[in-house]
Design a protein around this motif. Structure first.
Motif, PDB file in Angstrom:
ATOM      1  N   PRO A 322       1.049  -1.123   0.035  1.00 25.19           N
ATOM      2  CA  PRO A 322      -0.158  -0.108  -0.036  1.00 25.19           C
ATOM      3  C   PRO A 322       0.881   1.169  -0.036  1.00 25.19           C
ATOM      4  CG  PRO A 322      -1.078  -1.611   1.577  1.00 25.19           C
ATOM      5  CD  PRO A 322       0.395  -2.140   1.165  1.00 25.19           C
ATOM      6  N   GLY A 323       0.543   2.138  -0.541  1.00 24.52           N
ATOM      7  CA  GLY A 323       1.110   3.461  -0.729  1.00 24.52           C
ATOM      8  C   GLY A 323       0.812   4.142  -2.117  1.00 24.52           C
ATOM      9  N   THR A 324       1.772   5.015  -2.526  1.00 24.76           N
ATOM     10  CA  THR A 324       1.448   5.956  -3.976  1.00 24.76           C
ATOM     11  C   THR A 324       2.600   5.252  -4.892  1.00 24.76           C
ATOM     12  OG1 THR A 324       1.179   7.904  -2.708  1.00 24.76           O
ATOM     13  CG2 THR A 324       1.527   8.281  -4.904  1.00 24.76           C
ATOM     14  N   VAL A 325       1.772   5.176  -6.162  1.00 25.30           N
ATOM     15  CA  VAL A 325       2.531   4.810  -7.272  1.00 25.30           C
ATOM     16  C   VAL A 325       2.587   5.898  -8.145  1.00 25.30           C
ATOM     17  CG1 VAL A 325       2.613   3.182  -9.324  1.00 25.30           C
ATOM     18  CG2 VAL A 325       1.731   2.515  -7.168  1.00 25.30           C
ATOM     19  N   THR A 326       3.940   6.550  -8.370  1.00 20.55           N
ATOM     20  CA  THR A 326       3.902   7.416  -9.083  1.00 20.55           C
ATOM     21  C   THR A 326       4.701   7.369 -10.799  1.00 20.55           C
ATOM     22  OG1 THR A 326       4.775   8.785  -7.389  1.00 20.55           O
ATOM     23  CG2 THR A 326       5.247   9.791  -9.374  1.00 20.55           C
ATOM     24  N   VAL A 327       4.003   7.760 -11.729  1.00 22.19           N
ATOM     25  CA  VAL A 327       4.161   7.520 -13.195  1.00 22.19           C
ATOM     26  C   VAL A 327       4.729   9.079 -13.548  1.00 22.19           C
ATOM     27  CG1 VAL A 327       3.543   6.962 -15.297  1.00 22.19           C
ATOM     28  CG2 VAL A 327       2.703   5.861 -13.612  1.00 22.19           C
ATOM     29  N   SER A 343       7.024   2.555  -7.305  1.00 17.96           N
ATOM     30  CA  SER A 343       6.086   2.084  -6.644  1.00 17.96           C
ATOM     31  C   SER A 343       6.392   1.399  -5.279  1.00 17.96           C
ATOM     32  CB  SER A 343       5.230   0.839  -7.180  1.00 17.96           C
ATOM     33  OG  SER A 343       6.091  -0.199  -7.744  1.00 17.96           O
ATOM     34  N   PRO A 344       5.889   1.612  -4.159  1.00 21.97           N
ATOM     35  CA  PRO A 344       6.236   1.010  -2.549  1.00 21.97           C
ATOM     36  C   PRO A 344       6.406  -0.504  -2.867  1.00 21.97           C
ATOM     37  CG  PRO A 344       3.936   1.682  -2.692  1.00 21.97           C
ATOM     38  CD  PRO A 344       4.433   2.081  -3.777  1.00 21.97           C
ATOM     39  N   CYS A 345       7.335  -1.154  -2.266  1.00 20.28           N
ATOM     40  CA  CYS A 345       7.691  -2.643  -2.175  1.00 20.28           C
ATOM     41  C   CYS A 345       8.114  -3.157  -0.804  1.00 20.28           C
ATOM     42  CB  CYS A 345       8.376  -2.961  -3.434  1.00 20.28           C
ATOM     43  SG  CYS A 345       9.884  -2.800  -3.181  1.00 20.28           S
ATOM     44  N   GLY A 386      21.810   2.625  -6.176  1.00 18.54           N
ATOM     45  CA  GLY A 386      20.780   3.158  -7.047  1.00 18.54           C
ATOM     46  C   GLY A 386      20.341   1.824  -7.843  1.00 18.54           C
ATOM     47  N   PRO A 387      19.457   2.146  -9.132  1.00 21.63           N
ATOM     48  CA  PRO A 387      18.737   1.140  -9.699  1.00 21.63           C
ATOM     49  C   PRO A 387      19.511  -0.124  -9.817  1.00 21.63           C
ATOM     50  CG  PRO A 387      18.135   3.333 -10.449  1.00 21.63           C
ATOM     51  CD  PRO A 387      19.213   3.451  -9.645  1.00 21.63           C
ATOM     52  N   ARG A 388      19.149  -1.210  -9.894  1.00 24.82           N
ATOM     53  CA  ARG A 388      20.026  -2.544 -10.405  1.00 24.82           C
ATOM     54  C   ARG A 388      18.893  -3.506 -10.571  1.00 24.82           C
ATOM     55  NH1 ARG A 388      20.811  -6.347  -6.356  1.00 24.82           N
ATOM     56  NH2 ARG A 388      20.400  -5.682  -4.175  1.00 24.82           N
ATOM     57  N   THR A 389      19.605  -4.574 -11.267  1.00 23.75           N
ATOM     58  CA  THR A 389      18.530  -5.757 -11.472  1.00 23.75           C
ATOM     59  C   THR A 389      18.935  -6.967 -10.426  1.00 23.75           C
ATOM     60  OG1 THR A 389      18.264  -5.349 -13.828  1.00 23.75           O
ATOM     61  CG2 THR A 389      17.819  -7.228 -13.071  1.00 23.75           C
ATOM     62  N   GLY A 390      17.841  -7.322  -9.896  1.00 24.90           N
ATOM     63  CA  GLY A 390      18.320  -8.448  -9.008  1.00 24.90           C
ATOM     64  C   GLY A 390      17.069  -8.740  -7.803  1.00 24.90           C
ATOM     65  N   PRO A 391      17.349  -9.468  -6.974  1.00 23.58           N
ATOM     66  CA  PRO A 391      16.306  -9.492  -6.019  1.00 23.58           C
ATOM     67  C   PRO A 391      16.206  -8.267  -4.905  1.00 23.58           C
ATOM     68  CG  PRO A 391      18.268 -10.730  -5.415  1.00 23.58           C
ATOM     69  CD  PRO A 391      18.464 -10.158  -6.783  1.00 23.58           C
ATOM     70  N   VAL A 392      15.122  -8.156  -4.420  1.00 27.95           N
ATOM     71  CA  VAL A 392      15.035  -6.985  -3.726  1.00 27.95           C
ATOM     72  C   VAL A 392      15.745  -7.078  -2.449  1.00 27.95           C
ATOM     73  CG1 VAL A 392      13.196  -5.420  -2.684  1.00 27.95           C
ATOM     74  CG2 VAL A 392      12.754  -6.454  -4.574  1.00 27.95           C
ATOM     75  N   PRO A 393      16.426  -6.102  -1.868  1.00 31.62           N
ATOM     76  CA  PRO A 393      17.225  -6.197  -0.591  1.00 31.62           C
ATOM     77  C   PRO A 393      16.255  -6.118   0.447  1.00 31.62           C
ATOM     78  CG  PRO A 393      18.488  -4.632  -1.874  1.00 31.62           C
ATOM     79  CD  PRO A 393      16.917  -5.051  -2.642  1.00 31.62           C
ATOM     80  N   ALA A 394      16.607  -6.599   1.646  1.00 36.60           N
ATOM     81  CA  ALA A 394      15.870  -6.897   2.597  1.00 36.60           C
ATOM     82  C   ALA A 394      15.021  -5.508   3.246  1.00 36.60           C
ATOM     83  CB  ALA A 394      16.347  -7.497   4.048  1.00 36.60           C
ATOM     84  N   ARG A 395      15.901  -4.381   3.352  1.00 38.50           N
ATOM     85  CA  ARG A 395      15.437  -3.174   3.600  1.00 38.50           C
ATOM     86  C   ARG A 395      14.818  -2.254   2.408  1.00 38.50           C
ATOM     87  NH1 ARG A 395      20.488  -1.203   6.705  1.00 38.50           N
ATOM     88  NH2 ARG A 395      19.466   0.641   6.568  1.00 38.50           N
ATOM     89  N   ALA A 396      14.578  -2.866   1.231  1.00 38.53           N
ATOM     90  CA  ALA A 396      14.223  -1.915   0.046  1.00 38.53           C
ATOM     91  C   ALA A 396      12.714  -1.414   0.257  1.00 38.53           C
ATOM     92  CB  ALA A 396      14.179  -2.656  -1.219  1.00 38.53           C
ATOM     93  N   GLN A 397      12.587  -0.058  -0.077  1.00 40.65           N
ATOM     94  CA  GLN A 397      11.174   0.362   0.219  1.00 40.65           C
ATOM     95  C   GLN A 397      10.410   0.548  -1.287  1.00 40.65           C
ATOM     96  OE1 GLN A 397      11.871   3.514   2.885  1.00 40.65           O
ATOM     97  NE2 GLN A 397      12.045   2.301   4.626  1.00 40.65           N
ATOM     98  N   THR A 398      11.328   1.009  -2.430  1.00 39.61           N
ATOM     99  CA  THR A 398      10.786   1.843  -3.606  1.00 39.61           C
ATOM    100  C   THR A 398      11.378   0.747  -4.722  1.00 39.61           C
ATOM    101  OG1 THR A 398      10.487   3.738  -2.644  1.00 39.61           O
ATOM    102  CG2 THR A 398      10.657   3.541  -4.966  1.00 39.61           C
ATOM    103  N   TRP A 399      10.396   0.163  -5.439  1.00 45.08           N
ATOM    104  CA  TRP A 399      10.725  -0.268  -6.689  1.00 45.08           C
ATOM    105  C   TRP A 399      10.646   0.684  -7.907  1.00 45.08           C
ATOM    106  CZ3 TRP A 399      12.831  -5.036  -7.788  1.00 45.08           C
ATOM    107  CH2 TRP A 399      12.747  -5.543  -9.075  1.00 45.08           C
TER     108      TRP A 399
END
Length: 413
Positions: A322-327, A343-345, A386-399
């Motif tokens: 839940p949160g705000t998705v910005t385009v 988007s929040p993740c 910064g942006p990278r391709t791979g699994p989401v780190p444990a403390r990541a908040q934005t995709w």
């Protein structure tokens, strides 16, 4: 293990046998092409004839030895008493030496034949300074130069034909490779279009059907069923449009494709649909468009940007917390079109609908076809990378999904 000695071809054996039989007939009736030095030669003229038959047998498999043997047999034939069959077989040996010998041998034989003809003509004129002596040079040219030139001409034609066959085979191979690449590209394009057209609606159907089954509130269940029906109808309509595009002729397909290509002006409607599909998920959707109002980019660029936003929004319905998705859309004169979806993740949560990762692959392919740059991944983490391709780190908040598309592209997306 030593290799077997090659046998003469059948045709060469027939030529040698015919020449031997003709020479025996001429010898029996004592028909010579030169005046013999002795009235009784016996079987001596048959020796050069037999040796020349051996040279004929080796005309294809034994060059240049066949030519050397033939030259020796011809000289002996002229000294002893010449039989026409021996001379005719020698012309065939000269012809075969040029046609079947090594590439350098062809030029040498023709040059030596010319030198020999000139030498014999000069010798004949020196020995008998009469016009009739020129006939000796003419005969020598017919015996040496003529067959050598004929063999060289045929050899050049054969080599030209061989090169044309190789060129035709290479052209056919390149055409087949182009055809396969075109088929693969078209299949990839169809896969991307099918995924982008259907995945959004099916994801919404899966999410709301799950909600309808799990909720006990009849009003909420009816709302979920309404969204399911709308997405089913829209998905069916878009699928019919794509099928019609595939069934259209070449000219009709190009026209229909241009009409069916989505534009960035339709993003508001896309976000409204996504809001309806994501009702109850705690997601809010915001569009920030800083482009020049009324600016139209090439259709392939706008179509790729639209599909990237569409697939990103579909992924938010599946995975975002839940949160705000910005385009965000940005474009400056002379620069690329920048598309960014944030988007929040959070890690550890289960997706609302299953996914196979084909969406990210399709977005990356679209950007690569236009020569742009693509990034997808978390923008915050333990180390603040910064942006990278791979699994989401444990403390990541934005995709974040970010694409830069050249604005001057004219090709298909």
């Amino acid at each position: 293990m030593p290799s077997a000695v090659p046998l003469p071809p059948r045709d060469d054996g027939l030529i040698a046998a015919g020449g031997l039989l003709g020479g025996l007939v001429l010898w029996y009736f004592e028909i010579y092409t030169t005046v013999p030095r002795s009235a009784d030669l016996g079987t001596l003229p048959l020796a050069p004839l037999a040796v020349m038959c051996v040279a004929v047998l080796l005309r294809r498999i034994g060059q240049p030895w066949a030519l050397l043997i033939g030259v020796g047999a011809l000289v002996a034939d002229q000294v002893i008493g010449s039989l026409l069959a021996t001379v005719l077989m020698f012309t065939d040996v000269v012809y075969a030496s040029v046609l079947y010998g090594r590439p350098g041998m062809a030029r040498h034989v023709l040059s030596l034949s010319t030198v020999a003809t000139v030498g014999v003509t000069v010798w004949a004129l020196a020995a008998h300074p009469e016009p009739e002596s020129l006939l000796v040079g003419v005969v020598c040219a017919l015996v040496t130069i003529a067959p050598a030139w004929s063999g060289l001409t045929i050899r050049e034609h054969r080599e030209a034909a061989r090169e044309e066959r190789l060129r035709a085979e290479q052209t056919a191979l390149l055409s087949e490779m182009d055809r396969r690449e075109a088929v693969a590209a078209e299949r990839g394009r169809m896969a991307r279009e099918l995924h982008d057209l259907v995945a959004n609606h099916l994801s919404a159907i899966a999410i709301h059907s799950t909600a309808a089954l799990s909720l006990g509130d009849q009003k909420a269940a009816q709302e979920a069923l309404r969204v399911i029906r709308e997405n089913s109808v829209q998905g069916l309509a878009e699928m019919r449009g794509l099928i019609g595009l595939l069934r259209a002729g070449e000219g009709e397909a190009g026209e229909a494709d241009l009409l069916a290509a989505p534009r960035l002006d339709s993003l508001d409607a896309l976000l409204d649909q996504t809001r309806a599909n994501g009702a109850g998920s705690g997601l809010e959707f915001v569009l920030e468009d800083t482009r020049t109002p009324g600016l139209r980019l090439p259709a392939p660029v706008e179509m790729a940007a639209y599909r990237i936003v569409q697939e990103s929004l579909t992924n938010t319905l599946k995975h975002a917390s839940p949160g705000t998705v910005t385009v965000r859309l940005a474009h400056e004169d002379g620069g690329p079109l920048t598309v960014e979806v944030r988007s929040p993740c959070e890690t550890g949560g289960r997706p609302r609908a299953p996914g196979a990762g084909a969406g990210l692959v399709g977005m990356e392919e679209r950007v690569a076809l236009l020569g742009g740059a693509f990034q997808a991944g978390p923008v915050t983490g333990p180390a603040g990378r910064g942006p990278r391709t791979g699994p989401v780190p444990a403390r990541a908040q934005t995709w974040q999904v970010r694409a830069e598309l050249p604005a001057d592209v004219k090709g298909p997306s």
